[in-house]
Each structure stands twice: as structure tokens, then as C-alpha cells.
Design a protein around this motif. Structure first.
Motif, PDB file in Angstrom:
ATOM      1  N   ARG A 135     -45.444  -0.130  11.445  1.00 46.84           N
ATOM      2  CA  ARG A 135     -44.956  -0.544   9.444  1.00 46.84           C
ATOM      3  C   ARG A 135     -45.251  -1.638   9.405  1.00 46.84           C
ATOM      4  O   ARG A 135     -45.845  -2.588   9.893  1.00 46.84           O
ATOM      5  N   VAL A 136     -46.274  -1.650   8.030  1.00 46.06           N
ATOM      6  CA  VAL A 136     -46.396  -2.943   7.218  1.00 46.06           C
ATOM      7  C   VAL A 136     -45.090  -4.375   7.190  1.00 46.06           C
ATOM      8  O   VAL A 136     -44.350  -3.248   6.569  1.00 46.06           O
ATOM      9  N   LEU A 137     -45.922  -5.161   7.585  1.00 48.73           N
ATOM     10  CA  LEU A 137     -44.357  -6.099   6.995  1.00 48.73           C
ATOM     11  C   LEU A 137     -44.670  -6.518   5.734  1.00 48.73           C
ATOM     12  O   LEU A 137     -45.932  -6.626   5.347  1.00 48.73           O
ATOM     13  N   GLU A 138     -43.356  -6.878   5.498  1.00 46.46           N
ATOM     14  CA  GLU A 138     -43.311  -7.189   3.707  1.00 46.46           C
ATOM     15  C   GLU A 138     -43.760  -8.643   4.039  1.00 46.46           C
ATOM     16  O   GLU A 138     -43.185  -9.736   4.865  1.00 46.46           O
ATOM     17  N   GLY A 139     -43.690  -8.964   2.791  1.00 52.06           N
ATOM     18  CA  GLY A 139     -44.602 -10.727   2.619  1.00 52.06           C
ATOM     19  C   GLY A 139     -46.151 -10.829   2.730  1.00 52.06           C
ATOM     20  O   GLY A 139     -46.791  -9.984   3.038  1.00 52.06           O
ATOM     21  N   THR A 140     -45.878 -11.935   2.955  1.00 51.76           N
ATOM     22  CA  THR A 140     -47.730 -13.135   3.298  1.00 51.76           C
ATOM     23  C   THR A 140     -46.804 -13.365   4.596  1.00 51.76           C
ATOM     24  O   THR A 140     -46.302 -14.454   4.704  1.00 51.76           O
ATOM     25  N   MET A 141     -48.151 -13.225   5.687  1.00 50.98           N
ATOM     26  CA  MET A 141     -48.287 -13.470   6.726  1.00 50.98           C
ATOM     27  C   MET A 141     -49.097 -15.146   6.999  1.00 50.98           C
ATOM     28  O   MET A 141     -50.520 -14.570   5.592  1.00 50.98           O
ATOM     29  N   HIS A 142     -48.938 -15.700   7.415  1.00 51.81           N
ATOM     30  CA  HIS A 142     -49.595 -17.051   7.324  1.00 51.81           C
ATOM     31  C   HIS A 142     -50.411 -17.290   8.330  1.00 51.81           C
ATOM     32  O   HIS A 142     -49.807 -16.668   9.930  1.00 51.81           O
ATOM     33  N   ALA A 143     -51.749 -17.583   8.854  1.00 54.08           N
ATOM     34  CA  ALA A 143     -52.093 -17.933   9.717  1.00 54.08           C
ATOM     35  C   ALA A 143     -51.358 -19.007  11.031  1.00 54.08           C
ATOM     36  O   ALA A 143     -50.430 -19.763  10.819  1.00 54.08           O
TER      37      ALA A 143
END
Length: 170
Positions: A135-143
Motif C-alpha cells: 500500500r502507498v501511504l496517504e499523506g506526506t512522508m517527511h525525512a
């Protein structure tokens, strides 16, 4: 020419036939409308599901094609192999887990972005118990975010209610 009484009789016969055929035609039309609605609802749901799957696949391909794409692997608490792929440039990540056990109907696996500020919900998913689920995660991943998975009530929770079965540092 036909007698006036014959003309009236033929006209009356046609009117009577129309009267008795009209309800049958209306019933057929109503049945067709119900069939189209039910079929359209099913097709619409299938198209929405298919559209979601295509969007997920396109995003996974985009992550893998990104120049800064990275991977990290670990195992779940029960030993299933899990891989996180992400692109900091895109702010996208995806999790893949092999042979993740199926859950009861009242539970879902829930994804989280976890950092010092807490856990942010990033979607839910199910598993059939065999093969690779991803699954591609919803939202934005941050470093520096960690990606985790918990078992939650169906539909997910605003905050984790159980310990992660897997957590991978990006």
C-alpha cells in the motif's frame, strides 16, 4: 369504406390493446431501470476500486523511478518480511509485507507516519494471509519519519490503539 361502427370497433380494440400493453411496457421499463441502476452501482464500485488500484500502482512506480528512491527492510513481530520504499523528494512511501495474516472482519491494518510529534494516520488495508500485500501511504512522508503498522478496529483509529507489528525508519 368501412362502416362507422366497424371503425369504432377497430379503434376501441386498438385503445384496449394499448391500455393492457402499457402496464406491461411500464413494468418492463421499470425492471430495466432497476437492473441498470443495480448494474451501474456494481460497475461504479468496481471502477472506483480499479481506479484506486491503478492510482496505487502508478504511485509505487513513481516512487521506484524517483532519483532518490530508497529501501529499508525488516520483519514484522511474527517474522513476515516487510520492505519500505520511499522518495523524500516526492514525499511518498509504500510498504510491502509478505504473507501478512488475515484479520477478522472487524479489524484493519493501519499505516502510520511516526515521529517525535506522534503518529499520523496514513491509511488502512487488509490482507488475505498469503502473497505480498502493499500500500502507498496517504499523506506526506517527511525525512526521518518511521512508518509503522498497527492492528486497529475496522476503518482505523485517530491514534494507535496497539503496539506496531512493524516499524521501519525512513
Amino acid at each position: 369504406p368501412a362502416e362507422p361502427s366497424t371503425r369504432r370497433s377497430a379503434a376501441a380494440d386498438r385503445a384496449q390493446r394499448r391500455w393492457f400493453q402499457r402496464p406491461a411496457g411500464m413494468l418492463v421499463a421499470a425492471a430495466a431501470a432497476v437492473a441498470l441502476f443495480a448494474g451501474g452501482t456494481f460497475v461504479g464500485q468496481a471502477l472506483n476500486s480499479n481506479q484506486f488500484e491503478q492510482q496505487q500502482a502508478a504511485q509505487l512506480a513513481e516512487i521506484n523511478a524517483a532519483p532518490d528512491a530508497q529501501r529499508a527492510a525488516t520483519t514484522t513481530t511474527d517474522g513476515q518480511p516487510a520492505t519500505l520504499v520511499w522518495s523524500g523528494e516526492l514525499g511518498l512511501s509504500a510498504l510491502m509485507v509478505q504473507d501478512l495474516p488475515a484479520l477478522s472482519a472487524d479489524q484493519d491494518y493501519q499505516l502510520w507516519y511516526m515521529n517525535d510529534a506522534g503518529a499520523v494516520p496514513a491509511g488502512t488495508f487488509d490482507s488475505t494471509g498469503s502473497g505480498t500485500v502493499w500500500r502507498v501511504l496517504e499523506g506526506t512522508m517527511h525525512a526521518g519519519d518511521q512508518v509503522g503498522v498497527t492492528v486497529e478496529p475496522q476503518g482505523g483509529s485517530p491514534q494507535p490503539t496497539s503496539a506496531p507489528i512493524v516499524a521501519i525508519q525512513s
